[in-house]
Design an enzyme around this catalytic site. Sequence first.
Site, mmCIF file in Angstrom:
data_model
loop_
_atom_site.group_PDB
_atom_site.id
_atom_site.type_symbol
_atom_site.label_atom_id
_atom_site.label_comp_id
_atom_site.label_asym_id
_atom_site.label_seq_id
_atom_site.Cartn_x
_atom_site.Cartn_y
_atom_site.Cartn_z
ATOM 1 N N ALA A 64 40.963 33.326 29.703
ATOM 2 C CA ALA A 64 42.068 32.153 30.330
ATOM 3 C C ALA A 64 41.810 30.833 30.120
ATOM 4 O O ALA A 64 40.089 30.827 30.743
ATOM 5 C CB ALA A 64 43.050 32.496 31.394
ATOM 6 N N GLY A 109 40.530 36.920 30.444
ATOM 7 C CA GLY A 109 41.987 37.223 29.929
ATOM 8 C C GLY A 109 41.089 37.323 28.124
ATOM 9 O O GLY A 109 41.869 38.528 27.499
ATOM 10 N N GLU A 112 40.847 41.542 28.790
ATOM 11 C CA GLU A 112 42.019 41.509 28.481
ATOM 12 C C GLU A 112 42.511 42.391 27.826
ATOM 13 O O GLU A 112 43.580 43.200 27.515
ATOM 14 C CB GLU A 112 42.884 41.453 30.206
ATOM 15 C CG GLU A 112 42.108 41.398 31.096
ATOM 16 C CD GLU A 112 42.851 40.743 32.101
ATOM 17 O OE1 GLU A 112 42.537 39.270 32.276
ATOM 18 O OE2 GLU A 112 43.298 41.406 33.272
ATOM 19 N N GLU A 132 36.794 36.539 37.398
ATOM 20 C CA GLU A 132 37.642 35.922 37.898
ATOM 21 C C GLU A 132 37.082 36.045 39.734
ATOM 22 O O GLU A 132 37.401 35.131 40.112
ATOM 23 C CB GLU A 132 38.993 37.256 37.778
ATOM 24 C CG GLU A 132 40.189 36.573 36.432
ATOM 25 C CD GLU A 132 39.694 37.619 36.040
ATOM 26 O OE1 GLU A 132 37.958 37.870 35.751
ATOM 27 O OE2 GLU A 132 40.008 37.932 34.268
#
Length: 259
Positions: A64, A109, A112, A132
């Site tokens: 992200a 992300g 993910e 993260e």
Amino acid sequence: MTCIKFDRKGHVAQLTIERPEGLNALNKELLQELSATLLQLADDGQIRALIITGAGDKAFVAGADIAEMADMDRNRAEIFARFGNRVMSQVSSFPVPVIAAVNGFALGGGFELALACDLRIASAKASFAFPETGLGITPGFGGTQRLARLAGPMTAFDLIMTGRRIRASEAKELGIVLEVTEDKELLERAWEIAGLIAQKAPVAVREAKRAIIEGLDLTLMEGLSLEQVCFGRCFETEDQKNAMVAFLKKEPIPEFQGE
Ligand code: CO8
């Protein structure tokens, strides 16, 4: 669309995530485009398999967008995570199989997003990590849940708590990746797998995906009931009748029509 490139050949479509300035990092605009594209394609009865990959030779998706998250408060972070999770769920519940062709960094992300796909193949130079916890956050687009379900809680603990980056070969050993290809052969192989899927009976493929994905959230008995419903649905199709009749007559199975 500025960040999502769309290609299609026959019954296979490919989405390429393209945001060169941030190694294809997922910002709000990109996620909105991805969501809108998936919504539109979900209604396209002609698509039988979807490939998602990253543009460029370095990254699938590098996570992200950290610049966008840096000054979020708790409330905005939860809203962003909810939105991101909705998009990831659009991928996992997409009506036909989705193949992640992981061509480089799949971080945070990006990892993910790959996990939300049904099949993952990776080029030899691809790598995976959850950075993260080293940025003061948890995964927020489904990583804790999907990795633990896919590769077991211990692997999820290892990768999420240590943040260590693994190569494609280790991802394969852990059952995260189906296949590792030479860098240049990744997309060709993704299209080959998608092509094989696209040759099968479309309703059977869709129903099988539904049984597998929805079944993961059910008890065994509930899952078996769901499978029976999916199995029954196939018997409403001409494809099932034509294929079985042809088999019994020792004739070639006719091309599937999707109904
Ligand atoms: N976000 C924003 N910008 C990024 C990101 C990112 N995730 N990744 C790379 N970039 C940018 C860099 O800042 C750099 O920009 P610039 O050219 O303007 O300096 C450009 O992309 C190129 O990157 P590098 O120069 O760093 O390239 P390197 O080859 O040296 O390194 C790496 C490549 C290793 C991929 C490195 O860029 C890196 O570590 N990136 C960050 C990876 C990361 O930590 N990702 C996880 C982010 S957190 C996350 O994904 C949480 C998801 C859940 C959100 C929940 C919502 C609340």
